[in-house]
Design an enzyme around this catalytic site. Sequence first.
Site, PDB file in Angstrom:
ATOM      1  N   ASP A   1      60.719 155.092 -27.292  1.00  0.00           N
ATOM      2  CA  ASP A   1      60.346 155.465 -28.666  1.00  0.00           C
ATOM      3  C   ASP A   1      60.461 154.296 -29.627  1.00  0.00           C
ATOM      4  O   ASP A   1      59.957 154.353 -30.748  1.00  0.00           O
ATOM      5  CB  ASP A   1      61.212 156.620 -29.154  1.00  0.00           C
TER       6      ASP A   1
ATOM      7  N   ASP B   1      58.987 150.191 -14.143  1.00  0.00           N
ATOM      8  CA  ASP B   1      60.250 150.752 -13.667  1.00  0.00           C
ATOM      9  C   ASP B   1      61.381 149.802 -14.050  1.00  0.00           C
ATOM     10  O   ASP B   1      61.428 148.647 -13.605  1.00  0.00           O
ATOM     11  CB  ASP B   1      60.184 150.919 -12.148  1.00  0.00           C
TER      12      ASP B   1
ATOM     13  N   ASP C   1      69.123 153.128 -22.535  1.00  0.00           N
ATOM     14  CA  ASP C   1      68.772 154.292 -23.355  1.00  0.00           C
ATOM     15  C   ASP C   1      67.906 155.244 -22.543  1.00  0.00           C
ATOM     16  O   ASP C   1      66.738 155.473 -22.854  1.00  0.00           O
ATOM     17  CB  ASP C   1      68.050 153.818 -24.633  1.00  0.00           C
TER      18      ASP C   1
ATOM     19  N   THR D   1      67.460 159.219 -20.818  1.00  0.00           N
ATOM     20  CA  THR D   1      67.852 160.582 -21.180  1.00  0.00           C
ATOM     21  C   THR D   1      69.123 160.977 -20.447  1.00  0.00           C
ATOM     22  O   THR D   1      70.023 161.557 -21.005  1.00  0.00           O
ATOM     23  CB  THR D   1      66.727 161.562 -20.827  1.00  0.00           C
TER      24      THR D   1
ATOM     25  N   PRO E   1      68.318 158.812 -14.406  1.00  0.00           N
ATOM     26  CA  PRO E   1      66.912 159.119 -14.113  1.00  0.00           C
ATOM     27  C   PRO E   1      66.662 159.478 -12.658  1.00  0.00           C
ATOM     28  O   PRO E   1      65.776 160.262 -12.348  1.00  0.00           O
ATOM     29  CB  PRO E   1      66.187 157.828 -14.500  1.00  0.00           C
TER      30      PRO E   1
END
Length: 1442
Positions: free
Chosen positions: A794, A845, A866, A868, A871
């Site tokens: 983001d 990746d 950073d 979530t 992964p």
Amino acid sequence: MLWTTFLFSLLLHSTATFNSWPVPPETTEEQRAVLQRAIQKAKQASEEATPKVLDFFNSDGFRKMLQDCCPAVAQLSSEELLRRYRAEAQVAELAHALPARDQDIFADVTIQELAQMAWFPNEFQVALMHHSNLSQGASPINDMAQKEIFGCKAFAGAVPTWSEVSNRLIYIAHNMQRLDTGSEPFFGDFTVVFNSSRMKDSVLIAPYDTGLYTMVCLGAPLPSHLNKSDLPPLNCSAWPRDLPVGTLEYLDHLILPNLRVPVNKSSGNETVLQVARNLYTRSSMSEIGYEDMPSLQFVDMDGYLESDIMANPRLPSSVKLGIGNFPTLFGTPYGRDVQHMARAFQWPLFWAFGAGMVKTPQHLHPGEFYQMNRRIADPSNIPLTTNASLHGAEAAAAVASFEALWNEAAQVRQSRNATAEAKPKSFKSPALQQAHAAPEREDGLEVDWSTRRALTGDLYHEVRLWNLEEGRCVHRMPGHGDMIRGVAVDWSKDLAVTHDAAGVWICWDLQSGEQMYQRLAHQGRSQGAPRLGRSLHTEEERLHSPDGGGSREFRSQTDIDDQGVVLHDPDRLLERSSSTDQDEIIQLLKSFKLKMSSPHLGHWAVHAGLALVDATSSRRGELLSSRAQSFAKHMGFFDRRTLNVLVVMSAELGVELAGSLFDPSIGEKYFQESTDWLAAEVLCKTKLRAGRFAQAAQAAFDGILKVLTGSTELITSQSHFKQKELAKWKSSFQVGEIWLNMCGDRLCRELVLGDIRQLSEGFERYYHEAMTLPALNLLGEAKKRRVLILGGGDGGIATCALQFSTVEQVVNIDIDAMVTQHAKKWFPQVAAGFNDPRCEAMHTDAFAWVDRHSSSEAKFDLVVIDFTDEPLDGAWSEKFFAQLRGLLTTDGIVVQNAGTIANPQDLHKLFGLHALVFGSTFPMHALIPDYLGPYILVLSSADPKLQPLQADWGFWESQQVATQYYDGPAQHMALFNAIPTDVAQLLGLPLTSEHPTRVTLPLGPLGSSTSRKEKVLFKQKSTEGNLVKVTKETTESLYQEWDAILSSDSWHRDECLILPALSILGSPRSVLVLGGGTGALATLALRWPSVEKLRVVEVDELVVQAVQTYFPQQAKALSDPRTQLIMDNAFSWILKTEEQFDIVILSVFDQPWLPPRRTTRIPQLRGFYQRLQALTTPKGIFVQEAGSIAMPERFGATLDLHRQVFAQSWPLAMSSSASSPQPTAPGDEFDGLYFRPPRLLLLSTNDPQLDPARVSMQHWQGFADSGAPTTYYHPHLHRALFVLPLELQRRFEAFPPWHPEPSNDFLIEAFMMQAHGCSADSLNNVTTAGTLMKNIADLAELTALGGVEHKFEPQGLTALLLVSESHLSIHTWPEFEYAALDVVSCKDIPPRARKAIEQEVSHTLGCHSVVSHFSLRGRGIDPNHLSMPVTQPHATSPRQEL
């Protein structure tokens, strides 16, 4: 005692260093004793003297004198004349003159010295500050006067102590003669006028100048520079030595001595009547206008009452305004000093021509008469210090015209050597577009520079509207006949309201100069007039008589809907008004009812209704208040069992309130003399006249809310807002969504990936700042830095990092290009870093990229992970983190989001890997509104000696990073210290260290991870309407509706509610818990060693029953002998008890997502909190939960109530995994509408000296030794609780009660400002910019060397001013109404000067807002390692404060 300051001039010639002297109490014990004795004597003496004064006022000679000089008041009764004298004394200026610089004649604090002071010093204090070896004999006159006249205690030794001189008084001239200079001009060329309202209880009055009296009548030895012939002869017999001093309330016994003491033929005063004439013709008692007063001789100026202040008045609040001497200071550098100090202290500033005296009394001629009535307002600071309107171009024009006058005076001085003949013709110059101002009293002054108008209030009945362009009075508006105490104006509507001493409020139409209406407030002096909420008995009886009529209309025309909303419109006015008025009014009444009228609030509920009246349907002469009483009676609003208010509105007659709320025994006190209601009333009547009934009703109910709760906040629920999905996509890796939600009190978009919220517009910076800023601060400015971001598609981390000038490159690697694509579209401010040329974004990746580059020679100073969450299964491995360490520089740092304690296995694994690979590993706890908490980050470094609190804050300040969450030192400390107990134990960290501890192997034990299916053990609806449920997975949990009120998670909240208060007090003996039926707070309280008495009040029996059945530990606490469990409504119970408790906890909070119940609503009334305050001991603590950041208005309203009631109040912020509501509430399916971390608590106390940052470790150890485990709170986390996110600190002025230690290791101060919403004309004016730069230099006391300005085409400019200390600059963008300004100096720019500079920029450029940033540069330079010798800077001064 002003004459005796001649003596001090022989002693004082040096400049004081005032900062080393302790600030004395505002009123010392000795001063209070003197005041108490004086008041008792003054009361008796005044009452005994009253008949003699009335006889004198009735005497033929006095009446003849009045008829001759003052015919307007000659026919008034003696009682009225005496009342006016007392009234004049109450409001006349209390003036003290002092030098703008050192003088040869008088010794007093100077302007430069006063600017450093926290209080206004008396002359004895000043003498000690200047000369520590001052002996008592140096001031025999002062000392004799204060002992003989005022009863002050003698000094114990030859040299008085600081404590002794702090018991003395300040000499004040009582300006009843309305001298424009305030005090006599030769006492000093700058006069401060004290705030009469604030200082009234500290004033002691002598009938004449005590210095003259002491020398002439008491035989004090004269100082060497005075001869007996220099003193005026006095009638000493008129002032007996045993005459008590007076006060502002008791002074009748001083009136005749004041007139008789100066009666002596040698002095030119042959009779008492001549002296009385001099006083009356100069005072407002005569109703002679200020411009029409007769002149007076020099000797007549001594005829003042000396009204001295027996206190150490605080600055700047004790002073109301300042007056500069026009002939002495106007147009001079010293005059600039006066302007700067007035701006810094935010005092209105006036200039007085006085007697035309330039230096000494020798310039005054005994036979000459002086007008002494020419005073003007200084527009350069009036808008900053009053509620006068001054905006945009009008502001610049007003200031420019004044500057022209200033420059004219300066030129005259240069050409004429600054003598008295330099009476500036410019005093009446056309350049000065102002009215001359009379001496300030309690009435005030209102100015509108945009239309060149001013409104002034006379001491009695006259209000005047002025045309400032023409210098003429437009309207002279006679009032009620008493002194004007307040003036308020709405210039846009040509409306004004005045308030006089009799309690009469009058609304004026400024177009016509006519009264629109008047009303009498509570406690006015007039008898028989209708009061708020009451009617005359005769009117009420007539209306309620059988033929008085009216009762039938109530039954047929009152609209009471199915929700109990009362709207009475017998004349069908709403049918004739706007089509939306009725709907808006009904919605307003429903909102009020939902917030204030819930029956579950019991005694504290306020029930309201609205009635509309057509004046044409009223009987002739019928009072609206009478009709309101009639309506309220017939509609049941006088039921004394509840608080009721009926708002009755009429377009012709105004608005009235009636109901039981105004019963003296219930709630009348709320509205007595309430300016909040009266201001609302004016607005309401304005809307009524325009036929806008809904807006009028809104104004009325806002006023009622403001009076009762201190806030107009009427939020009942956010359910009117519907969460909405804006976009959805599916990439090769995940599903993404964009949602519209509420972020606190603003709409926001949110990014969701895989059904998990990643960020919101409103709060994304909380997360990104916590992940980035602490690490970059620890790295410092030693070299340029490279940053690697893994994930972060983001762009938020990149954008945040690139705010640092030290960051030369950011490499951002995220696998999903669609995340970046949608971030740029929906969150451009978050993704802004991708547009920076220093940022390289790759979509690949991240794990493969690290594997390929792990042996690269290009190292990174900071790596931010950073993702979530993990992964890929097994992605977090020793190999991966070892590869990351290979990418780090020797002092490099890794920061990673770790998650919450809800996933202990993941935390344990991640921290174990970091501790295994890196030299230093530390946890951080961040308050992130977008995620559940406590939200944990991990910060690791290749440096094994990293100290996470040792950041260079000079470097941080130099970066000028605009933040929302991270405030620098305080938040940095909180991030590392606020580690909850359960997290610390999981990581094996000790709870005994005051400083962050490294995570080392082995970690703490990992509990069982066995997860079982939730089983419902108990579920039932209580009599309160709550669904009470007990469930069990690994442990039992108790739910009340959606809230987990007793579970492993709820302990976080409960510990923070009670343990900080216990730790602060140390040894509290009694605790009251309101709403504590779970027994959790009781369990914690009883484990504290000193607690002997516990009261628990709970209304929901089903909650207690569930606890007793399923929670044996808490049930044991509720049955403990020290505990009294009271099954009652807590809101009613607090009215039944007279006990007091050391700690009171309100464990109930507003839950707007649930129906109104006794467990889901709390009263929002001042009276409710006043009752809770009364239950708290004088040194006790009150605590309550106040919601979360999701509903900041609610929190702010509650905080305001605390601050109004308690001596001190502090918010606390904590993060709990038990969110509320949980899992969701109706209308909040996506979550975040009603609750987001952090939870906000309020801790308040009656003790003004309580230090909330101090913790009793001894008593805490006793608690810990009892075997009481905690899950969240421990003493070393305590201070971090008081650190709110920066935006909340600023919004609610809720800064930590402790502050980081200031540093002095710097060379340069940089003060940067951004000005928004400025006048485009001002931003395009080169002259204005140049003048502004010079004014800023003056305010900062910098020495200007020269400047340059450049105008760009078609618009914009740059101006630079070089100063010997460094430079000032301004750059403007008129097209954006924006300017950037820098002030850089090697000399200290104190906070007061910085504030004044902001205000100067705002009003010169006509800006809506000015945002500033202050930083220190050149820190950490060691002069011992410099190749060149260090010389003293040419303009530096010791830094006094940060």
